[in-house]
Each structure stands twice: as C-alpha cells, then as structure tokens.
Design a protein around this motif. Structure first.
Motif, PDB file in Angstrom:
ATOM      1  N   ALA A  15      -3.517  -5.729  28.872  1.00  0.00           N
ATOM      2  CA  ALA A  15      -4.968  -5.592  28.946  1.00  0.00           C
ATOM      3  C   ALA A  15      -5.633  -6.046  27.650  1.00  0.00           C
ATOM      4  O   ALA A  15      -6.704  -6.665  27.669  1.00  0.00           O
ATOM      5  CB  ALA A  15      -5.337  -4.148  29.253  1.00  0.00           C
ATOM      6  N   VAL A  19      -8.609  -8.781  27.309  1.00  0.00           N
ATOM      7  CA  VAL A  19      -9.915  -8.473  26.736  1.00  0.00           C
ATOM      8  C   VAL A  19     -10.261  -9.431  25.606  1.00  0.00           C
ATOM      9  O   VAL A  19     -11.383  -9.954  25.520  1.00  0.00           O
ATOM     10  CB  VAL A  19      -9.954  -7.011  26.251  1.00  0.00           C
ATOM     11  N   GLN A 263      -3.698  -3.665  38.358  1.00  0.00           N
ATOM     12  CA  GLN A 263      -3.766  -4.575  37.209  1.00  0.00           C
ATOM     13  C   GLN A 263      -3.280  -5.950  37.624  1.00  0.00           C
ATOM     14  O   GLN A 263      -2.210  -6.098  38.225  1.00  0.00           O
ATOM     15  CB  GLN A 263      -2.927  -4.051  36.047  1.00  0.00           C
ATOM     16  N   CYS A 264      -4.055  -6.974  37.307  1.00  0.00           N
ATOM     17  CA  CYS A 264      -3.753  -8.337  37.717  1.00  0.00           C
ATOM     18  C   CYS A 264      -2.757  -8.995  36.775  1.00  0.00           C
ATOM     19  O   CYS A 264      -2.443  -8.475  35.709  1.00  0.00           O
ATOM     20  CB  CYS A 264      -5.043  -9.165  37.779  1.00  0.00           C
ATOM     21  N   GLY A 268      -5.982  -8.034  33.291  1.00  0.00           N
ATOM     22  CA  GLY A 268      -7.226  -7.334  33.579  1.00  0.00           C
ATOM     23  C   GLY A 268      -7.217  -6.693  34.956  1.00  0.00           C
ATOM     24  O   GLY A 268      -6.312  -6.910  35.753  1.00  0.00           O
ATOM     25  N   TRP A 269      -8.247  -5.890  35.201  1.00  0.00           N
ATOM     26  CA  TRP A 269      -8.431  -5.278  36.512  1.00  0.00           C
ATOM     27  C   TRP A 269      -9.516  -6.031  37.272  1.00  0.00           C
ATOM     28  O   TRP A 269     -10.360  -6.709  36.663  1.00  0.00           O
ATOM     29  CB  TRP A 269      -8.821  -3.813  36.351  1.00  0.00           C
ATOM     30  N   ARG A 285     -15.183  -7.758  34.712  1.00  0.00           N
ATOM     31  CA  ARG A 285     -13.755  -7.456  34.710  1.00  0.00           C
ATOM     32  C   ARG A 285     -13.296  -6.732  33.444  1.00  0.00           C
ATOM     33  O   ARG A 285     -12.537  -5.760  33.541  1.00  0.00           O
ATOM     34  CB  ARG A 285     -12.931  -8.731  34.929  1.00  0.00           C
ATOM     35  N   PRO A 286     -13.712  -7.138  32.237  1.00  0.00           N
ATOM     36  CA  PRO A 286     -13.328  -6.348  31.056  1.00  0.00           C
ATOM     37  C   PRO A 286     -13.861  -4.922  31.102  1.00  0.00           C
ATOM     38  O   PRO A 286     -13.185  -3.992  30.646  1.00  0.00           O
ATOM     39  CB  PRO A 286     -13.926  -7.152  29.897  1.00  0.00           C
ATOM     40  N   THR A 289     -11.610  -3.078  33.318  1.00  0.00           N
ATOM     41  CA  THR A 289     -10.312  -2.906  32.663  1.00  0.00           C
ATOM     42  C   THR A 289     -10.330  -1.726  31.705  1.00  0.00           C
ATOM     43  O   THR A 289      -9.413  -0.890  31.693  1.00  0.00           O
ATOM     44  CB  THR A 289      -9.934  -4.199  31.927  1.00  0.00           C
ATOM     45  N   LEU A 293      -8.131   1.840  32.244  1.00  0.00           N
ATOM     46  CA  LEU A 293      -7.224   2.360  31.228  1.00  0.00           C
ATOM     47  C   LEU A 293      -7.637   3.752  30.767  1.00  0.00           C
ATOM     48  O   LEU A 293      -6.785   4.636  30.564  1.00  0.00           O
ATOM     49  CB  LEU A 293      -7.177   1.408  30.038  1.00  0.00           C
TER      50      LEU A 293
END
Length: 304
Positions: A15, A19, A263-264, A268-269, A285-286, A289, A293
């Motif tokens: 992650a 980011v 989670q990709c 990221g998510w 997306r960030p 993410t 978390l």
C-alpha cells in the motif's frame, strides 16, 4: 526458486508503494502520519491548500466535486482529516463553524449541494448525509458553537424519521451517533437502526454470497448512488462504533477478511464507490486504501 510467503511484501508495504506512486500530497502525508510516524503538522499544512477565505474548503478536496468554491462535502472531509490527526479544534474549527452557519438552513441542516436545491426538504436524505458526520466529529472533539445546537436537533429528528433508509443514510447516522453526547439516546437509536439494517438485508453478511443481498439499488432514491453493497465494516469502521453490536464476531470476521482480500495487485484498494470521472476515481483510491488499512488495524488485523 519460488519466493516464500515470508519474503512477500506485507499489505502495508504494498500500500505504501501505491500511495507514493499515485496519491495527492495530502494522502501521502496522511499515510505517513498513520503508518510510518509522520507528523500531524505536515498533514495540516497539506490540508490548508484547500481552505478558502470563507472558512470552508474546496479545490477538489472531495474528489467527486471539482472546482475552487467551498462546499459542505469538502469541508466535512477536512474536518474528518483534522479529527484523524488530533487537530480538530481551535481557531481553525471556529472558522469552519462560521462557514457552516452561513450555508446551513434555519434548522441547522447542511445542504446536500451548494446552493441547496428546491427539492431539498427539511428532513431530506441529502441533508442527513451532509450534516450527520460533521456534527458527530465536532461533538467528539468537544467543539461548542451556536450552530451546532441547531444542527444536533436536526440530526436527531432526521435519524428518528428513518424508516426505509438508504445504506449511506445509515452510515451518516452512525457517524452522528458515534459522537453525540447523549449516549443513552444514541444507543437506543443505534439499536433501532441495527434492526432495520438486518431486516432489510442492507449488509452483506456472507461475503461468499453477495448476490443474496439486494444492495443499495433497492433502497436508492433521489441522487443517492445505487447498486452498491455495504459490508459490516462499512457501518462499523472501528470496534468502538455503535454499529459494531449489529454484527456477530463471525460476521465481522468475514467482513474484515473480505476487506483484506480486496487489496489490488498494485497495492491499493478499489475506490469504494461506483466509477465516476476518471480523475476522481484515481484520487479516491488512495483515500480508500488509507481507510481500509486503518479499519483492519483497528480490529487487530496484521497489515505488516
């Protein structure tokens, strides 16, 4: 030789790379604060770039709404960020409350859009979505302002009026109930909402069978997005939430497992909302993410 499981990057490490490669400065600073020991002042400095002279926030702080003008959605996001780093107080929040006073209705409700539309009712869906999280954050930080008393009364009335809510309305109601001082009344309202969520199958309790749950489209109305399915962790982002009691330990464990698996490959998510403008989706997306978390860590999940 195949890499061992121990040599694989942790979810947090994956992650972090995502980011730093894709996020705005604000989300980079937020990630550093929450996960790598970065300071709160750096977050506040990055956030200040979105602040306007009227005390509100704009400039695309909330990715789905572009342009420089102050909006309630941007300002609510700013308060959330300040709260998350322990800086939701003092003169900065006094300026925000002055802005909120200027844009609110007579009953304290914040408009779903700036300016409010003719279809926005006193107990409209959009107003609860806009007002509930803001009021909850301010109460949690023991902020006192004349507008807040009126807005609190509005939120109580709006929450009590919910009969066939959209899931996002429930999420906003939970944000309000998590912070409001009257804890006994909040517990009673939360119990009623929890029964509605379960009776109307508004949370996916079996991640392996998402199609067994109707999703937001069944409940959607007006300009609220439809077609989404929310999970227990979407309602109860932290164990201390009033919504945590709505779900069994097994249901919450399954929900958190689903979140961890989302989670990709790039670390990221997903953006957490239906696709919109490409830029907004990329910027969201960030944010998603960081929140994923934080939720996993709050429940004791190993993120690395």
């Amino acid at each position: 030789m195949a890499a061992t499981a121990a040599s694989q990057p942790t979810p947090l490490a994956r992650a972090e790379r995502f980011v730093w490669l894709t996020a705005r400065v604000l989300e980079q600073r937020r990630f550093a604060h929450h996960f790598t020991g970065g300071g709160a002042e750096a977050v506040e400095t990055a956030l200040a770039a979105y602040r306007n002279e009227d005390g509100g926030y704009g400039h695309g702080l909330e990715p789905d709404q572009r342009g420089p003008v102050s909006r309630t959605s941007h300002t609510a996001h700013a308060l959330y960020v300040l709260d998350s780093v322990g800086r939701c107080g003092g003169s900065r929040v006094e300026r925000v409350c002055r802005y909120l006073t200027l844009v609110s209705a007579a009953d304290g409700a914040l408009p779903a859009a700036n300016p409010p539309t003719e279809t926005d009712g006193a107990l409209g869906r959009g107003e609860l979505l806009a007002t509930g999280p803001v009021v909850g954050v301010l109460h949690r930080n023991q902020v006192w302002h004349a507008w807040l008393f009126r807005a609190t009364d509005f939120c109580w009335a709006a929450v009590d009026a919910l009969q066939k809510p959209h899931p996002y309305e429930v999420v906003s109601a939970v944000a309000f109930l998590n912070g409001v001082p009257d804890r006994a009344r909040a517990a009673g309202a939360a119990d009623r909402l929890g029964r509605l969520v379960r009776e109307r199958r508004m949370a996916v309790l079996d991640p392996g069978r998402p199609d067994a749950y109707p999703g937001a489209a069944v409940h959607a109305a007006g300009d609220l997005p439809g077609g989404e399915r929310l999970f227990p962790h979407d309602y109860a982002r932290v164990p201390e939430s009033v919504a945590r009691r709505w779900f069994t330990d097994e249901e919450m464990d399954g929900s958190l497992g689903f979140l961890a698996r989302a989670q990709c490959e790039d670390g990221g998510w997903p953006p957490g909302r239906p696709p919109g403008e490409p830029v907004a989706t990329l910027e969201r997306r960030p944010l998603a993410t960081i929140e994923a978390l934080r939720t996993l860590r709050a429940y004791g999940r190993d993120i690395g």
